[in-house]
Each structure stands twice: as structure tokens, then as C-alpha cells.
Write a protein that holds these residues in place. Structure first.
Motif, PDB file in Angstrom:
ATOM      1  N   HIS A  57      80.027  69.488   8.135  1.00 51.60           N
ATOM      2  CA  HIS A  57      79.907  68.038   7.991  1.00 51.60           C
ATOM      3  C   HIS A  57      78.910  67.559   9.035  1.00 51.60           C
ATOM      4  CE1 HIS A  57      81.585  63.848   9.041  1.00 51.60           C
ATOM      5  NE2 HIS A  57      80.762  63.733   8.024  1.00 51.60           N
ATOM      6  N   VAL A  58      77.902  66.840   8.578  1.00 55.37           N
ATOM      7  CA  VAL A  58      76.856  66.334   9.453  1.00 55.37           C
ATOM      8  C   VAL A  58      76.733  64.836   9.211  1.00 55.37           C
ATOM      9  CG1 VAL A  58      74.380  66.403   9.957  1.00 55.37           C
ATOM     10  CG2 VAL A  58      75.591  68.512   9.368  1.00 55.37           C
ATOM     11  N   GLU A  59      76.672  64.073  10.293  1.00 55.90           N
ATOM     12  CA  GLU A  59      76.463  62.633  10.164  1.00 55.90           C
ATOM     13  C   GLU A  59      75.103  62.292  10.755  1.00 55.90           C
ATOM     14  OE1 GLU A  59      78.785  58.425  10.903  1.00 55.90           O
ATOM     15  OE2 GLU A  59      79.618  60.271  11.711  1.00 55.90           O
ATOM     16  N   ILE A  60      74.324  61.527  10.003  1.00 56.31           N
ATOM     17  CA  ILE A  60      72.983  61.132  10.423  1.00 56.31           C
ATOM     18  C   ILE A  60      72.947  59.615  10.546  1.00 56.31           C
ATOM     19  CG2 ILE A  60      70.549  61.061   9.745  1.00 56.31           C
ATOM     20  CD1 ILE A  60      71.049  63.736   8.276  1.00 56.31           C
ATOM     21  N   ASP A  61      72.469  59.127  11.683  1.00 53.58           N
ATOM     22  CA  ASP A  61      72.317  57.692  11.900  1.00 53.58           C
ATOM     23  C   ASP A  61      71.085  57.223  11.135  1.00 53.58           C
ATOM     24  OD1 ASP A  61      71.569  55.137  12.906  1.00 53.58           O
ATOM     25  OD2 ASP A  61      72.664  55.531  14.754  1.00 53.58           O
ATOM     26  N   ALA A  62      71.312  56.445  10.093  1.00 54.10           N
ATOM     27  CA  ALA A  62      70.227  56.006   9.221  1.00 54.10           C
ATOM     28  C   ALA A  62      69.187  55.173   9.966  1.00 54.10           C
ATOM     29  CB  ALA A  62      70.787  55.217   8.038  1.00 54.10           C
ATOM     30  N   GLU A  63      69.623  54.410  10.953  1.00 57.51           N
ATOM     31  CA  GLU A  63      68.686  53.561  11.690  1.00 57.51           C
ATOM     32  C   GLU A  63      67.762  54.372  12.591  1.00 57.51           C
ATOM     33  OE1 GLU A  63      71.813  51.163  13.358  1.00 57.51           O
ATOM     34  OE2 GLU A  63      71.273  49.496  12.022  1.00 57.51           O
ATOM     35  N   GLU A  64      68.243  55.528  13.049  1.00 56.24           N
ATOM     36  CA  GLU A  64      67.434  56.382  13.910  1.00 56.24           C
ATOM     37  C   GLU A  64      66.552  57.341  13.119  1.00 56.24           C
ATOM     38  OE1 GLU A  64      69.861  58.429  16.731  1.00 56.24           O
ATOM     39  OE2 GLU A  64      70.531  56.583  17.684  1.00 56.24           O
ATOM     40  N   ARG A  65      66.905  57.585  11.868  1.00 54.79           N
ATOM     41  CA  ARG A  65      66.171  58.569  11.059  1.00 54.79           C
ATOM     42  C   ARG A  65      65.614  57.945   9.790  1.00 54.79           C
ATOM     43  NH1 ARG A  65      66.080  63.847  12.532  1.00 54.79           N
ATOM     44  NH2 ARG A  65      64.206  63.580  11.259  1.00 54.79           N
ATOM     45  N   LEU A  66      64.782  56.923   9.984  1.00 55.95           N
ATOM     46  CA  LEU A  66      64.184  56.240   8.829  1.00 55.95           C
ATOM     47  C   LEU A  66      63.319  57.172   7.994  1.00 55.95           C
ATOM     48  CD1 LEU A  66      63.306  52.774  10.387  1.00 55.95           C
ATOM     49  CD2 LEU A  66      65.189  53.342   8.830  1.00 55.95           C
ATOM     50  N   ASP A  73      65.777  58.706  -0.225  1.00 55.12           N
ATOM     51  CA  ASP A  73      66.048  57.480  -0.986  1.00 55.12           C
ATOM     52  C   ASP A  73      67.447  56.921  -0.695  1.00 55.12           C
ATOM     53  OD1 ASP A  73      65.355  55.437  -2.746  1.00 55.12           O
ATOM     54  OD2 ASP A  73      66.200  56.490  -4.470  1.00 55.12           O
ATOM     55  N   ILE A  74      67.759  56.768   0.587  1.00 54.81           N
ATOM     56  CA  ILE A  74      69.047  56.206   1.011  1.00 54.81           C
ATOM     57  C   ILE A  74      68.898  54.691   1.025  1.00 54.81           C
ATOM     58  CG2 ILE A  74      70.800  56.157   2.830  1.00 54.81           C
ATOM     59  CD1 ILE A  74      70.288  58.963   1.506  1.00 54.81           C
ATOM     60  N   LEU A  83      75.215  69.373  -0.065  1.00 52.36           N
ATOM     61  CA  LEU A  83      74.220  70.438  -0.148  1.00 52.36           C
ATOM     62  C   LEU A  83      74.905  71.756  -0.442  1.00 52.36           C
ATOM     63  CD1 LEU A  83      72.167  69.673   3.109  1.00 52.36           C
ATOM     64  CD2 LEU A  83      71.989  68.576   0.873  1.00 52.36           C
ATOM     65  N   ASP A  84      74.250  72.589  -1.242  1.00 49.80           N
ATOM     66  CA  ASP A  84      74.793  73.929  -1.477  1.00 49.80           C
ATOM     67  C   ASP A  84      74.437  74.823  -0.291  1.00 49.80           C
ATOM     68  OD1 ASP A  84      72.118  74.676  -1.835  1.00 49.80           O
ATOM     69  OD2 ASP A  84      72.313  74.964  -4.005  1.00 49.80           O
ATOM     70  N   GLY A  85      74.792  76.085  -0.382  1.00 48.60           N
ATOM     71  CA  GLY A  85      74.553  77.006   0.725  1.00 48.60           C
ATOM     72  C   GLY A  85      73.086  77.188   1.064  1.00 48.60           C
ATOM     73  N   ALA A  86      72.202  76.929   0.104  1.00 51.86           N
ATOM     74  CA  ALA A  86      70.766  77.040   0.341  1.00 51.86           C
ATOM     75  C   ALA A  86      70.163  75.742   0.858  1.00 51.86           C
ATOM     76  CB  ALA A  86      70.060  77.459  -0.952  1.00 51.86           C
ATOM     77  N   GLY A  87      70.980  74.691   0.982  1.00 50.86           N
ATOM     78  CA  GLY A  87      70.496  73.418   1.498  1.00 50.86           C
ATOM     79  C   GLY A  87      69.961  72.468   0.442  1.00 50.86           C
ATOM     80  N   ARG A  88      70.168  72.797  -0.836  1.00 51.35           N
ATOM     81  CA  ARG A  88      69.708  71.920  -1.923  1.00 51.35           C
ATOM     82  C   ARG A  88      70.733  70.823  -2.180  1.00 51.35           C
ATOM     83  NH1 ARG A  88      68.521  77.155  -3.970  1.00 51.35           N
ATOM     84  NH2 ARG A  88      70.602  77.133  -4.834  1.00 51.35           N
ATOM     85  N   VAL A  89      70.249  69.609  -2.433  1.00 57.73           N
ATOM     86  CA  VAL A  89      71.135  68.495  -2.764  1.00 57.73           C
ATOM     87  C   VAL A  89      71.653  68.703  -4.184  1.00 57.73           C
ATOM     88  CG1 VAL A  89      71.320  66.002  -3.069  1.00 57.73           C
ATOM     89  CG2 VAL A  89      69.865  66.915  -1.258  1.00 57.73           C
ATOM     90  N   VAL A  90      72.981  68.839  -4.327  1.00 59.31           N
ATOM     91  CA  VAL A  90      73.559  69.031  -5.650  1.00 59.31           C
ATOM     92  C   VAL A  90      74.338  67.806  -6.116  1.00 59.31           C
ATOM     93  CG1 VAL A  90      73.613  71.547  -5.556  1.00 59.31           C
ATOM     94  CG2 VAL A  90      75.557  70.257  -4.706  1.00 59.31           C
ATOM     95  N   VAL A  91      74.809  66.997  -5.175  1.00 57.26           N
ATOM     96  CA  VAL A  91      75.538  65.781  -5.519  1.00 57.26           C
ATOM     97  C   VAL A  91      75.202  64.732  -4.468  1.00 57.26           C
ATOM     98  CG1 VAL A  91      77.827  64.731  -5.842  1.00 57.26           C
ATOM     99  CG2 VAL A  91      77.461  67.099  -6.518  1.00 57.26           C
ATOM    100  N   ARG A  92      75.093  63.475  -4.902  1.00 58.97           N
ATOM    101  CA  ARG A  92      74.926  62.375  -3.958  1.00 58.97           C
ATOM    102  C   ARG A  92      75.779  61.215  -4.414  1.00 58.97           C
ATOM    103  NH1 ARG A  92      69.563  60.443  -2.677  1.00 58.97           N
ATOM    104  NH2 ARG A  92      70.454  58.432  -2.264  1.00 58.97           N
ATOM    105  N   ALA A  93      76.250  60.439  -3.464  1.00 57.14           N
ATOM    106  CA  ALA A  93      77.072  59.277  -3.791  1.00 57.14           C
ATOM    107  C   ALA A  93      76.883  58.226  -2.711  1.00 57.14           C
ATOM    108  CB  ALA A  93      78.538  59.666  -3.880  1.00 57.14           C
TER     109      ALA A  93
END
Length: 110
Positions: A57-66, A73-74, A83-93
Motif C-alpha cells: 500500500h502506497v500513499e502519494i500526496d497529490a499536491e506534492e506530485r502534480l 489523470d487524477i 497495480l499488478d505485480g508488474a506495476g501495470r494499472v489494472v483497476v482505478r477508482a
């Protein structure tokens, strides 16, 4: 949580954000400091990641990482990328996910 094809981070998101990805999957949360639903989402994702071996689980501060906000596209927080084991985005919500939805999304990633 909805599936989203066509977005692939490869190992990019982990490397770009300077974080280590989970072995099997990673729950990436984009948050902002004063976002109330982000706090609840943080607890939910940490709980699910703790239940499933090899899931990070990783949390990214959106204001710091524009740069990442634009690239992935956040448009609101919290936004969760699975992300799957290879780092590909498989689901977003967007919005505060339910625990059952996070577990189901992980099932598609591992």
C-alpha cells in the motif's frame, strides 16, 4: 472499482514515485492533506494490504506530485490505482472504496 485498460505504468509508477511496489500487487492511493475520505481510504487499504501476502500500500500526496497527478489523470482524491505485480494499472477508482470492492479489485490484479 472499475477496470481500466490502456493505462500501463510498467515499473514506472513505483520508480517515478520513489516507492517500492508489492510483490504480487500494489494499492496506490492519491490523497490530499484535508481530504476526509482519504483517511478512511488509507485505513481500508492498509487493512486489506495487511491481509493479503505480497500486496503493498502506497500513499502519494497529490499536491506534492502534480507530475503523477497529470500523467495518471487524477481528478479527485482519494483515487486508488491497483497495480499488478508488474506495476501495470489494472483497476482505478475515485472516491472512498468499500473493503469488499478493494478485495475484488485485488483479485483481478494477482
Amino acid at each position: 472499482m472499475e477496470g481500466r485498460s490502456g493505462m500501463s505504468g510498467g515499473d514506472g509508477l513505483g520508480a517515478e514515485a520513489g516507492v517500492e511496489l508489492g510483490e504480487r500487487a500494489t494499492l496506490v492511493q492519491f490523497s490530499t492533506a484535508f481530504c476526509q475520505p482519504c483517511r478512511a481510504t488509507r485505513r481500508t487499504l492498509a487493512e486489506v494490504a495487511g491481509m493479503v501476502e505480497g500486496v503493498g500500500h502506497v500513499e502519494i500526496d497529490a499536491e506534492e506530485r502534480l507530475d503523477l497527478v497529470r500523467k495518471y489523470d487524477i481528478v479527485r482524491t482519494p483515487t486508488v490505482l491497483v497495480l499488478d505485480g508488474a506495476g501495470r494499472v489494472v483497476v482505478r477508482a475515485s472516491g472512498q472504496p468499500r473493503r469488499a470492492d478493494v478485495i475484488a479489485a485485488l483479485g483481478r490484479a494477482v
